[in-house]
Design a protein around this motif. Structure first.
Motif, PDB file in Angstrom:
ATOM      1  N   ILE A   8       0.876  -1.330  -0.074  1.00 17.32           N
ATOM      2  CA  ILE A   8       0.158   0.065   0.073  1.00 17.32           C
ATOM      3  C   ILE A   8       0.816   1.092   0.107  1.00 17.32           C
ATOM      4  N   LYS A   9       0.627   1.872  -0.968  1.00 17.86           N
ATOM      5  CA  LYS A   9       1.396   3.353  -1.044  1.00 17.86           C
ATOM      6  C   LYS A   9       1.038   4.370   0.145  1.00 17.86           C
ATOM      7  N   ALA A  10       2.129   5.158   0.807  1.00 21.65           N
ATOM      8  CA  ALA A  10       1.599   6.013   1.508  1.00 21.65           C
ATOM      9  C   ALA A  10       1.016   7.290   1.085  1.00 21.65           C
ATOM     10  N   LYS A  11      -0.044   7.835   1.611  1.00 21.07           N
ATOM     11  CA  LYS A  11      -0.801   8.712   0.994  1.00 21.07           C
ATOM     12  C   LYS A  11       0.243  10.124   0.788  1.00 21.07           C
ATOM     13  N   ARG A  12      -0.033  10.729  -0.212  1.00 16.05           N
ATOM     14  CA  ARG A  12       0.819  11.863  -0.630  1.00 16.05           C
ATOM     15  C   ARG A  12       0.871  12.965   0.339  1.00 16.05           C
ATOM     16  N   LYS A  13       1.503  13.486   0.698  1.00 13.35           N
ATOM     17  CA  LYS A  13       1.619  14.787   1.667  1.00 13.35           C
ATOM     18  C   LYS A  13       1.728  16.006   0.710  1.00 13.35           C
ATOM     19  N   ARG A  14       1.167  17.022   1.074  1.00 13.14           N
ATOM     20  CA  ARG A  14       1.368  18.365   0.326  1.00 13.14           C
ATOM     21  C   ARG A  14       2.482  19.184   1.318  1.00 13.14           C
ATOM     22  N   ALA A  15       3.310  19.729   0.589  1.00 11.31           N
ATOM     23  CA  ALA A  15       4.155  20.731   1.570  1.00 11.31           C
ATOM     24  C   ALA A  15       3.478  21.838   2.418  1.00 11.31           C
ATOM     25  N   SER A  16       3.852  21.934   3.721  1.00 14.59           N
ATOM     26  CA  SER A  16       3.308  22.896   4.417  1.00 14.59           C
ATOM     27  C   SER A  16       3.638  24.364   4.102  1.00 14.59           C
ATOM     28  N   PRO A  17       2.852  25.135   4.420  1.00  9.99           N
ATOM     29  CA  PRO A  17       3.084  26.646   4.206  1.00  9.99           C
ATOM     30  C   PRO A  17       4.593  27.088   4.491  1.00  9.99           C
ATOM     31  N   SER A  18       5.111  26.568   5.724  1.00 15.67           N
ATOM     32  CA  SER A  18       6.408  27.058   6.149  1.00 15.67           C
ATOM     33  C   SER A  18       7.163  26.358   5.077  1.00 15.67           C
ATOM     34  N   GLN A  19       7.090  24.890   4.649  1.00 17.48           N
ATOM     35  CA  GLN A  19       8.216  24.259   3.802  1.00 17.48           C
ATOM     36  C   GLN A  19       7.883  25.211   2.324  1.00 17.48           C
ATOM     37  N   LEU A  20       6.817  25.379   2.078  1.00 17.65           N
ATOM     38  CA  LEU A  20       6.677  26.225   0.744  1.00 17.65           C
ATOM     39  C   LEU A  20       7.563  27.457   0.679  1.00 17.65           C
ATOM     40  N   LEU A  21       7.179  28.021   1.806  1.00 15.98           N
ATOM     41  CA  LEU A  21       8.108  29.208   1.965  1.00 15.98           C
ATOM     42  C   LEU A  21       9.481  29.121   1.775  1.00 15.98           C
ATOM     43  N   VAL A  22      10.140  28.215   2.310  1.00 11.76           N
ATOM     44  CA  VAL A  22      11.432  27.790   1.994  1.00 11.76           C
ATOM     45  C   VAL A  22      11.864  27.514   0.604  1.00 11.76           C
ATOM     46  N   LEU A  23      10.899  26.382   0.189  1.00 13.44           N
ATOM     47  CA  LEU A  23      10.973  25.882  -1.155  1.00 13.44           C
ATOM     48  C   LEU A  23      10.791  27.039  -2.264  1.00 13.44           C
ATOM     49  N   ASN A  24       9.884  27.958  -2.093  1.00 12.62           N
ATOM     50  CA  ASN A  24       9.942  29.032  -3.239  1.00 12.62           C
ATOM     51  C   ASN A  24      10.866  29.925  -3.171  1.00 12.62           C
ATOM     52  N   ARG A  25      11.388  30.277  -1.823  1.00  8.79           N
ATOM     53  CA  ARG A  25      12.539  31.366  -1.816  1.00  8.79           C
ATOM     54  C   ARG A  25      13.661  30.544  -2.649  1.00  8.79           C
ATOM     55  N   VAL A  26      14.121  29.292  -2.413  1.00  7.04           N
ATOM     56  CA  VAL A  26      15.179  28.745  -2.930  1.00  7.04           C
ATOM     57  C   VAL A  26      14.920  28.613  -4.722  1.00  7.04           C
ATOM     58  N   PHE A  27      13.671  28.528  -4.747  1.00  8.25           N
ATOM     59  CA  PHE A  27      13.358  28.307  -6.334  1.00  8.25           C
ATOM     60  C   PHE A  27      13.553  29.759  -7.118  1.00  8.25           C
ATOM     61  N   GLN A  28      13.402  30.802  -6.274  1.00 17.27           N
ATOM     62  CA  GLN A  28      13.650  32.200  -6.828  1.00 17.27           C
ATOM     63  C   GLN A  28      15.257  32.333  -7.011  1.00 17.27           C
ATOM     64  N   SER A  29      16.305  31.646  -6.484  1.00 18.16           N
ATOM     65  CA  SER A  29      17.583  31.795  -6.836  1.00 18.16           C
ATOM     66  C   SER A  29      17.969  30.626  -7.823  1.00 18.16           C
ATOM     67  N   THR A  30      17.458  29.626  -7.694  1.00 16.01           N
ATOM     68  CA  THR A  30      17.626  28.581  -8.504  1.00 16.01           C
ATOM     69  C   THR A  30      16.485  27.576  -8.752  1.00 16.01           C
ATOM     70  N   CYS A  31      16.493  27.509 -10.276  1.00 14.15           N
ATOM     71  CA  CYS A  31      15.232  26.365 -10.646  1.00 14.15           C
ATOM     72  C   CYS A  31      15.875  25.012 -10.436  1.00 14.15           C
ATOM     73  N   PHE A  32      16.934  24.850 -10.515  1.00  8.90           N
ATOM     74  CA  PHE A  32      17.732  23.577 -10.507  1.00  8.90           C
ATOM     75  C   PHE A  32      18.750  23.502  -9.468  1.00  8.90           C
TER      76      PHE A  32
END
Length: 66
Positions: free
Chosen positions: A1-25
Motif C-alpha cells: 500500500i502506497k503512503a498517502k501523498r503529503k502536500r508541503a506545509s506553508p512553512s515548507q513552501l516558503l523555503v522551497l519557493n525562496r530557493v526556487f527564486q534563486s535557482t530552478c535546478f
C-alpha cells in the motif's frame, strides 16, 4: 500500500519557493540539505522542483498565447 501523498506545509513552501527564486535546478547537495531542513526526502524535494518548473512553464506559455 502506497503512503498517502503529503502536500508541503506553508512553512515548507516558503523555503522551497525562496530557493526556487534563486535557482530552478538545485544541486544534489542542496536537495539533501533542504530535505533535512524541511523533514522531506531529497527525492520529494526533487519532485517539488520538477513540478514547480513545469507549472512555471505552463504559466508562461499561457501568457504568451493570450
Amino acid at each position: 500500500i502506497k503512503a498517502k501523498r503529503k502536500r508541503a506545509s506553508p512553512s515548507q513552501l516558503l523555503v522551497l519557493n525562496r530557493v526556487f527564486q534563486s535557482t530552478c535546478f538545485p544541486s544534489t547537495e542542496l536537495r539533501i540539505e533542504l530535505g533535512k531542513q524541511l523533514g522531506m526526502s531529497p527525492r520529494t524535494v526533487q519532485i517539488w522542483f520538477q513540478n514547480k518548473r513545469q507549472s512555471m512553464r505552463s504559466q508562461t506559455r499561457y501568457y504568451h498565447e493570450h
